[in-house]
Motif scaffolding. Structure first.
Motif, PDB file in Angstrom:
ATOM      1  N   VAL A  37       0.838  -1.195   0.000  1.00 12.03           N
ATOM      2  CA  VAL A  37       0.000   0.000   0.000  1.00 12.03           C
ATOM      3  C   VAL A  37       0.875   1.247   0.000  1.00 12.03           C
ATOM      4  N   ALA A  38       1.953   1.202   0.797  1.00 11.25           N
ATOM      5  CA  ALA A  38       2.866   2.354   0.835  1.00 11.25           C
ATOM      6  C   ALA A  38       3.504   2.568  -0.532  1.00 11.25           C
ATOM      7  N   GLY A  39       3.860   1.462  -1.185  1.00 11.36           N
ATOM      8  CA  GLY A  39       4.462   1.569  -2.512  1.00 11.36           C
ATOM      9  C   GLY A  39       3.494   2.162  -3.506  1.00 11.36           C
ATOM     10  N   ALA A  40       2.228   1.757  -3.410  1.00 16.10           N
ATOM     11  CA  ALA A  40       1.219   2.300  -4.319  1.00 16.10           C
ATOM     12  C   ALA A  40       1.028   3.792  -4.074  1.00 16.10           C
ATOM     13  N   ALA A  41       1.072   4.178  -2.801  1.00 15.82           N
ATOM     14  CA  ALA A  41       0.918   5.602  -2.486  1.00 15.82           C
ATOM     15  C   ALA A  41       2.092   6.400  -3.020  1.00 15.82           C
ATOM     16  N   LEU A  42       3.297   5.874  -2.866  1.00 13.99           N
ATOM     17  CA  LEU A  42       4.478   6.573  -3.361  1.00 13.99           C
ATOM     18  C   LEU A  42       4.480   6.652  -4.876  1.00 13.99           C
ATOM     19  N   ALA A  43       3.802   5.695  -5.509  1.00 10.02           N
ATOM     20  CA  ALA A  43       3.775   5.682  -6.971  1.00 10.02           C
ATOM     21  C   ALA A  43       2.770   6.670  -7.542  1.00 10.02           C
ATOM     22  N   HIS A  44       2.025   7.333  -6.687  1.00  9.40           N
ATOM     23  CA  HIS A  44       1.036   8.319  -7.153  1.00  9.40           C
ATOM     24  C   HIS A  44       1.754   9.425  -7.922  1.00  9.40           C
ATOM     25  N   PRO A  45       1.153   9.927  -8.994  1.00  3.45           N
ATOM     26  CA  PRO A  45       1.823  10.916  -9.843  1.00  3.45           C
ATOM     27  C   PRO A  45       2.368  12.119  -9.103  1.00  3.45           C
ATOM     28  N   GLY A  46       1.804  12.451  -7.931  1.00  7.91           N
ATOM     29  CA  GLY A  46       2.265  13.636  -7.228  1.00  7.91           C
ATOM     30  C   GLY A  46       3.523  13.434  -6.418  1.00  7.91           C
ATOM     31  N   HIS A  47       4.055  12.207  -6.350  1.00  9.99           N
ATOM     32  CA  HIS A  47       5.202  11.931  -5.503  1.00  9.99           C
ATOM     33  C   HIS A  47       6.452  11.754  -6.349  1.00  9.99           C
ATOM     34  N   HIS A  48       7.576  12.190  -5.794  1.00  8.61           N
ATOM     35  CA  HIS A  48       8.832  12.071  -6.516  1.00  8.61           C
ATOM     36  C   HIS A  48       9.569  10.772  -6.166  1.00  8.61           C
ATOM     37  N   HIS A  49       9.105  10.048  -5.140  1.00  3.73           N
ATOM     38  CA  HIS A  49       9.789   8.822  -4.743  1.00  3.73           C
ATOM     39  C   HIS A  49       9.771   7.800  -5.866  1.00  3.73           C
ATOM     40  N   GLU A  51       9.805   8.358  -8.996  1.00  9.10           N
ATOM     41  CA  GLU A  51      10.775   8.725 -10.010  1.00  9.10           C
ATOM     42  C   GLU A  51      12.171   8.265  -9.599  1.00  9.10           C
ATOM     43  N   GLY A  52      12.417   8.211  -8.280  1.00 10.18           N
ATOM     44  CA  GLY A  52      13.717   7.767  -7.793  1.00 10.18           C
ATOM     45  C   GLY A  52      13.848   6.267  -7.755  1.00 10.18           C
ATOM     46  N   GLY A  53      12.754   5.536  -7.859  1.00 11.64           N
ATOM     47  CA  GLY A  53      12.812   4.087  -7.913  1.00 11.64           C
ATOM     48  C   GLY A  53      12.492   3.364  -6.628  1.00 11.64           C
ATOM     49  N   PHE A  54      12.327   4.075  -5.507  1.00  4.68           N
ATOM     50  CA  PHE A  54      12.078   3.402  -4.234  1.00  4.68           C
ATOM     51  C   PHE A  54      10.779   2.603  -4.263  1.00  4.68           C
ATOM     52  N   ALA A  55       9.701   3.236  -4.747  1.00  2.03           N
ATOM     53  CA  ALA A  55       8.405   2.558  -4.786  1.00  2.03           C
ATOM     54  C   ALA A  55       8.448   1.339  -5.700  1.00  2.03           C
ATOM     55  N   ALA A  56       9.161   1.455  -6.828  1.00  2.18           N
ATOM     56  CA  ALA A  56       9.268   0.317  -7.748  1.00  2.18           C
ATOM     57  C   ALA A  56      10.003  -0.834  -7.087  1.00  2.18           C
ATOM     58  N   GLY A  57      11.083  -0.527  -6.375  1.00  8.82           N
ATOM     59  CA  GLY A  57      11.831  -1.574  -5.679  1.00  8.82           C
ATOM     60  C   GLY A  57      11.028  -2.196  -4.555  1.00  8.82           C
ATOM     61  N   LEU A  58      10.250  -1.373  -3.848  1.00  8.29           N
ATOM     62  CA  LEU A  58       9.433  -1.860  -2.743  1.00  8.29           C
ATOM     63  C   LEU A  58       8.334  -2.793  -3.231  1.00  8.29           C
ATOM     64  N   ALA A  59       7.726  -2.446  -4.359  1.00  5.56           N
ATOM     65  CA  ALA A  59       6.579  -3.216  -4.857  1.00  5.56           C
ATOM     66  C   ALA A  59       6.984  -4.489  -5.589  1.00  5.56           C
ATOM     67  N   HIS A  60       8.173  -4.502  -6.185  1.00 12.55           N
ATOM     68  CA  HIS A  60       8.548  -5.623  -7.055  1.00 12.55           C
ATOM     69  C   HIS A  60       8.468  -6.987  -6.358  1.00 12.55           C
ATOM     70  N   PRO A  61       9.039  -7.163  -5.158  1.00 17.25           N
ATOM     71  CA  PRO A  61       8.932  -8.479  -4.504  1.00 17.25           C
ATOM     72  C   PRO A  61       7.516  -8.826  -4.083  1.00 17.25           C
ATOM     73  N   LEU A  62       6.691  -7.801  -3.856  1.00 22.63           N
ATOM     74  CA  LEU A  62       5.338  -8.033  -3.378  1.00 22.63           C
ATOM     75  C   LEU A  62       4.374  -8.376  -4.504  1.00 22.63           C
ATOM     76  N   SER A 163      16.483   5.418  -9.852  1.00 27.97           N
ATOM     77  CA  SER A 163      17.761   5.515  -9.159  1.00 27.97           C
ATOM     78  C   SER A 163      18.131   4.131  -8.644  1.00 27.97           C
ATOM     79  N   MET A 164      19.354   3.691  -8.917  1.00 31.89           N
ATOM     80  CA  MET A 164      19.780   2.364  -8.502  1.00 31.89           C
ATOM     81  C   MET A 164      19.737   2.213  -6.985  1.00 31.89           C
ATOM     82  N   LEU A 165      20.216   3.217  -6.263  1.00 33.35           N
ATOM     83  CA  LEU A 165      20.252   3.131  -4.805  1.00 33.35           C
ATOM     84  C   LEU A 165      18.849   3.125  -4.206  1.00 33.35           C
ATOM     85  N   ALA A 166      17.952   3.949  -4.758  1.00 34.19           N
ATOM     86  CA  ALA A 166      16.580   3.994  -4.252  1.00 34.19           C
ATOM     87  C   ALA A 166      15.859   2.678  -4.531  1.00 34.19           C
ATOM     88  N   TYR A 167      16.037   2.138  -5.717  1.00 37.95           N
ATOM     89  CA  TYR A 167      15.428   0.862  -6.089  1.00 37.95           C
ATOM     90  C   TYR A 167      15.949  -0.253  -5.185  1.00 37.95           C
TER      91      TYR A 167
END
Length: 214
Positions: A37-49, A51-62, A163-167
């Motif tokens: 859920v947090a990953g989906a929220a971060l993936a909302h168009p209004g968030h920059h996270h 774009e940095g890849g954190f949300a994508a990395g968080l959601a991928h295993p889930l 971003s590699m580090l964020a992902y």
């Protein structure tokens, strides 16, 4: 003021401890869902996270059932191992993921990654169902090897603009949370009946077999 007799107090205390353990396990087992859920929220168009890849990395295993089952299985299986291996299992899983991703980012291809992922799920399920206990060093190698394939897939599928580090931070956090959730769930099952743990292992192994055939 009334007091419970010792014969009644002990079962009551055990029941209270069991309820607390079940509640804690349920909370940690829900951690992957909360992370999603947090990953989906971060993936909302209004968030920059995102774009940095954190949300994508968080959601991928889930979002990948094969990844999710493998990490849960590692947590479940680690409970019957040595104390050192049991406590270190989440870190070993994360380490295997990072190693696999590093190989992908370094341009090193692993043969049969998808088959390796499927077999890791199948074999982890078999280890749980058979209640297999192994030496600490061997168990550590098994966990790292299993997660190596998953990490390689994560690294290969990183979004181009991420971003590699964020992902990396995102999928490492998800890996740790899922593995810890598996440990808590396994602890509750083992406290009640080993057959429940065995049955879950059989189900995970069957899922792995389907992944291998798919």
């Amino acid at each position: 003021m009334s007091h419970l007799s010792p014969s009644l107090a002990k079962p009551a205390a055990r029941s209270a401890r069991s309820a607390r353990a079940a509640a804690l396990a349920a909370a940690l087992a829900a951690a992957p869902v909360l992370l999603l859920v947090a990953g989906a929220a971060l993936a909302h168009p209004g968030h920059h996270h995102h774009e940095g890849g954190f949300a994508a990395g968080l959601a991928h295993p889930l979002l990948g059932l094969d990844h999710l089952l493998a990490m849960l299985a590692v947590g479940l299986w680690s409970l019957r191992q040595s104390r050192a291996l049991g406590l270190g299992a989440p870190l070993l899983a994360a380490g295997g993921m990072l190693l696999g991703a590093s190989l992908a980012w370094g341009g090193m291809a692993l043969p049969g990654v998808e088959f390796g992922i499927a077999m890791s799920v199948l074999l982890a399920g078999v280890l749980i169902a058979a209640l297999v206990k192994v030496p600490t060093a061997l168990g550590a190698g098994i966990i790292v090897l299993f997660m190596l394939f998953h990490g390689h897939a994560h690294g290969s599928e990183m979004p181009h603009a991420a971003s590699m580090l964020a992902y990396l931070a995102g999928f490492t956090l998800a890996t740790l949370a899922i593995t810890f959730a598996g440990r808590l769930l396994g602890g509750v099952l083992m406290a009640r009946e080993n057959r429940l743990l065995r049955g879950l292992g059989v189900a995970i192994a069957a899922a792995g077999a389907l992944f291998a055939l798919g």
